[in-house]
Structure formats: structure tokens, C-alpha cells
Design an enzyme around this catalytic site. Structure first.
Site, PDB file in Angstrom:
ATOM      1  N   TYR A  63       0.207  12.082 -63.669  1.00  0.00           N
ATOM      2  CA  TYR A  63      -0.252  12.923 -62.558  1.00  0.00           C
ATOM      3  C   TYR A  63      -1.119  14.057 -63.091  1.00  0.00           C
ATOM      4  O   TYR A  63      -2.249  14.266 -62.635  1.00  0.00           O
ATOM      5  CB  TYR A  63       0.942  13.477 -61.779  1.00  0.00           C
ATOM      6  CG  TYR A  63       0.540  14.428 -60.670  1.00  0.00           C
ATOM      7  CD1 TYR A  63       0.135  13.946 -59.422  1.00  0.00           C
ATOM      8  CD2 TYR A  63       0.538  15.810 -60.876  1.00  0.00           C
ATOM      9  CE1 TYR A  63      -0.248  14.819 -58.410  1.00  0.00           C
ATOM     10  CE2 TYR A  63       0.154  16.678 -59.871  1.00  0.00           C
ATOM     11  CZ  TYR A  63      -0.245  16.181 -58.641  1.00  0.00           C
ATOM     12  OH  TYR A  63      -0.633  17.041 -57.652  1.00  0.00           O
ATOM     13  N   LYS A  67      -5.165  14.614 -62.676  1.00  0.00           N
ATOM     14  CA  LYS A  67      -5.696  15.832 -62.058  1.00  0.00           C
ATOM     15  C   LYS A  67      -6.668  16.548 -62.998  1.00  0.00           C
ATOM     16  O   LYS A  67      -7.702  17.081 -62.560  1.00  0.00           O
ATOM     17  CB  LYS A  67      -4.555  16.772 -61.674  1.00  0.00           C
ATOM     18  CG  LYS A  67      -3.728  16.304 -60.503  1.00  0.00           C
ATOM     19  CD  LYS A  67      -4.545  16.300 -59.207  1.00  0.00           C
ATOM     20  CE  LYS A  67      -3.711  15.964 -58.001  1.00  0.00           C
ATOM     21  NZ  LYS A  67      -4.507  15.922 -56.755  1.00  0.00           N
ATOM     22  N   PRO A  90      -3.518  24.608 -56.634  1.00  0.00           N
ATOM     23  CA  PRO A  90      -2.204  24.972 -56.081  1.00  0.00           C
ATOM     24  C   PRO A  90      -1.056  24.458 -56.945  1.00  0.00           C
ATOM     25  O   PRO A  90      -1.194  23.510 -57.719  1.00  0.00           O
ATOM     26  CB  PRO A  90      -2.185  24.274 -54.709  1.00  0.00           C
ATOM     27  CG  PRO A  90      -3.539  23.642 -54.546  1.00  0.00           C
ATOM     28  CD  PRO A  90      -4.119  23.499 -55.912  1.00  0.00           C
ATOM     29  N   VAL A  91       0.096  25.095 -56.750  1.00  0.00           N
ATOM     30  CA  VAL A  91       1.349  24.632 -57.346  1.00  0.00           C
ATOM     31  C   VAL A  91       2.048  23.739 -56.313  1.00  0.00           C
ATOM     32  O   VAL A  91       1.385  23.148 -55.471  1.00  0.00           O
ATOM     33  CB  VAL A  91       2.218  25.833 -57.765  1.00  0.00           C
ATOM     34  CG1 VAL A  91       1.619  26.537 -58.974  1.00  0.00           C
ATOM     35  CG2 VAL A  91       2.362  26.840 -56.613  1.00  0.00           C
ATOM     36  N   VAL A  92       3.381  23.621 -56.362  1.00  0.00           N
ATOM     37  CA  VAL A  92       4.101  22.824 -55.362  1.00  0.00           C
ATOM     38  C   VAL A  92       3.936  23.478 -53.985  1.00  0.00           C
ATOM     39  O   VAL A  92       4.244  24.658 -53.816  1.00  0.00           O
ATOM     40  CB  VAL A  92       5.595  22.698 -55.707  1.00  0.00           C
ATOM     41  CG1 VAL A  92       6.367  22.057 -54.553  1.00  0.00           C
ATOM     42  CG2 VAL A  92       5.775  21.865 -56.964  1.00  0.00           C
ATOM     43  N   VAL A  93       3.433  22.710 -53.037  1.00  0.00           N
ATOM     44  CA  VAL A  93       3.106  23.233 -51.707  1.00  0.00           C
ATOM     45  C   VAL A  93       4.254  22.953 -50.746  1.00  0.00           C
ATOM     46  O   VAL A  93       4.641  21.800 -50.537  1.00  0.00           O
ATOM     47  CB  VAL A  93       1.802  22.605 -51.181  1.00  0.00           C
ATOM     48  CG1 VAL A  93       1.444  23.178 -49.808  1.00  0.00           C
ATOM     49  CG2 VAL A  93       0.656  22.833 -52.174  1.00  0.00           C
ATOM     50  N   SER A 105       6.013  16.568 -52.647  1.00  0.00           N
ATOM     51  CA  SER A 105       6.349  17.992 -52.745  1.00  0.00           C
ATOM     52  C   SER A 105       7.560  18.342 -51.889  1.00  0.00           C
ATOM     53  O   SER A 105       8.438  19.106 -52.309  1.00  0.00           O
ATOM     54  CB  SER A 105       5.148  18.845 -52.310  1.00  0.00           C
ATOM     55  OG  SER A 105       4.064  18.662 -53.190  1.00  0.00           O
TER      56      SER A 105
END
Length: 237
Positions: A63, A67, A90-93, A105
Site C-alpha cells: 500500500y 502510494k 491524509p492519515v487514517v480518515v 479505514s
């Protein structure tokens, strides 16, 4: 994972260049930023940081590998074709669901509520509200001076902190209380900065509210049972 991430990104960037669009806002990920085994704990992770591709390969983290390569491809085309590119990482949304299904997520939180896991990992993670991520895209699109990359994260939490917040907000669910790794010291969040995006005017929604709205949305969409105790909790908060 690699083909749609890389080829798809390159295709869109080429189409944007041919159409002479004024600005492209690309959604990347913190996964393209922080995966670096050589970074010492005191170093602050900022927009200049990139994930180490060999480390991603060796740890089988495709992953983050995908990215990183996809974002690098976007920058490569932007430079060659003269496209004005701005990137949001972004981080975990978290937050309310738009779609009827549960994505990766949200499953990150749901698994602690439905009893599928009995322990939490000795790990840290960044969290951000979906509305802040959407707002970040609008702001970097509309602000002429916006450039480069923008880390989009409210804060870092250990998984133990996440389950503690969930347990206080929703005690009726079988939220784990034990860590899966009781031998090693508790991992500390790495230092990061979200100053660049905050300087454009974003005031992040607190993680506690993100978690609350995530669970409430899961209840409303039928992914979680809601008891009388849960209804009282909703009214209270």
C-alpha cells in the site's frame, strides 16, 4: 495495487496536461511520507519526507509502496509537462460514511466494536476527520499560493488510546483492553507537523469527535447494533 495506482495516476496527469487545466490537486497518503526505518525518533516528519521504497518492499507494505510511487509519478509528469500540482497527504480518515459499505479505514475502528479482535496492536497511527480532508482539498485548490505537499492529520494516537476513547464513549461494546504485545515497550508516536496546512486556515476537528461520529454513523447505517444504553450515550454527547 501497483498498476491502477501508478498507471492510473500517470494517465490522469497526462490528460490534465493535455487539457491545460490550471491546477491538479492529488490525493496521496501519509503512507508516501513516513515509512523510513532510518529516521531517528527526534526528527519531525514533514512534507519533505518520503517513504523508503526498499523498506516498503522488504516489509511487504505494498500500500505504502504504491502510494509513494504513484505520487512520485504525479510529480514527474507535473515537472515535465508544466502542470501546477498540489498534493494532500491524509492519515487514517474517519467520520460519517457516505457509502453503504465499510472501507478499510472504518474497519480499523469497527473491528474493536464488534468483538472480532480481542487485543489491540502496539502501534501508533495518525487520524483526521473526513470533513477536514475535504476542506484541505478545497483550500489548496482555491489558494493561489498553495504549493507542494500538505500533511493532513489532527494528531497521532497509540491504539491503546483509541480503544480507551471508544470504551468511554461506547462502553456497551466489547472493546479490547489488552495489548497484543506485552513484551515490548509501548510504541511512542513519531513527531510530525501539520503546520503547513494549518497556516492555510484549517482548524482540525478533534480525534475524539472523529471517533464518536464514526461510531454513530456505523450505528445509523446498520453496521453496529444500538442498544438503549447506546441511545442514551448519543443523547448525552
Amino acid at each position: 495495487m501497483m498498476e491502477p495506482a501508478v498507471i492510473g495516476t500517470r494517465n490522469v496527469m497526462m490528460a490534465a496536461a493535455e487539457a491545460k487545466v490550471r491546477r491538479v490537486v492529488f490525493t496521496s497518503s501519509i503512507g508516501a511520507v513516513y515509512m523510513d526505518p532510518n529516521r531517528i525518533p527526534d526528527v519531525v516528519v514533514d512534507e519533505s519526507c518520503w517513504s523508503d521504497l526498499e523498506y516498503c518492499k522488504n516489509t511487504k507494505n505494498l500500500y505504502c509502496y504504491g502510494k509513494t510511487v504513484a505520487e512520485q509519478s504525479a510529480w514527474d509528469v507535473a515537472k515535465k509537462k508544466g502542470v501546477d500540482l498540489v498534493v494532500v497527504n491524509p492519515v487514517v480518515v474517519l467520520g460519517p460514511l457516505l457509502q453503504p459499505t465499510v472501507n478499510a479505514s472504518i474497519m480499523h475502528i469497527l473491528k474493536y466494536l464488534i468483538g472480532t479482535v480481542k487485543t489491540y496492536a502496539n502501534a501508533v497511527q495518525g487520524y483526521v476527520h473526513v470533513r477536514d480532508v475535504a476542506l484541505a482539498h478545497i483550500i489548496v485548490f482555491e489558494t493561489p499560493s498553495a504549493s507542494g505537499r500538505y500533511i493532513c492529520s489532527e494528531r497521532m494516537l497509540h491504539r491503546g488510546e483509541v480503544v480507551e476513547i471508544l470504551a468511554k464513549l461506547f462502553p456497551e461494546y466489547p472493546i479490547p483492553t489488552k495489548c497484543s504485545d506485552e513484551k515490548n515497550p509501548r510504541k511512542q508516536p513519531y513527531k510530525f507537523t501539520n503546520k503547513k496546512i494549518k497556516d492555510l486556515g484549517i482548524e482540525f476537528i478533534p480525534v475524539k469527535q472523529c471517533l464518536y461520529e464514526t461510531v454513530k454513523s456505523l450505528q445509523e447505517n446498520g453496521h453496529l447494533p444500538i442498544s438503549k444504553q447506546a441511545e442514551d450515550s448519543v443523547k448525552t454527547h
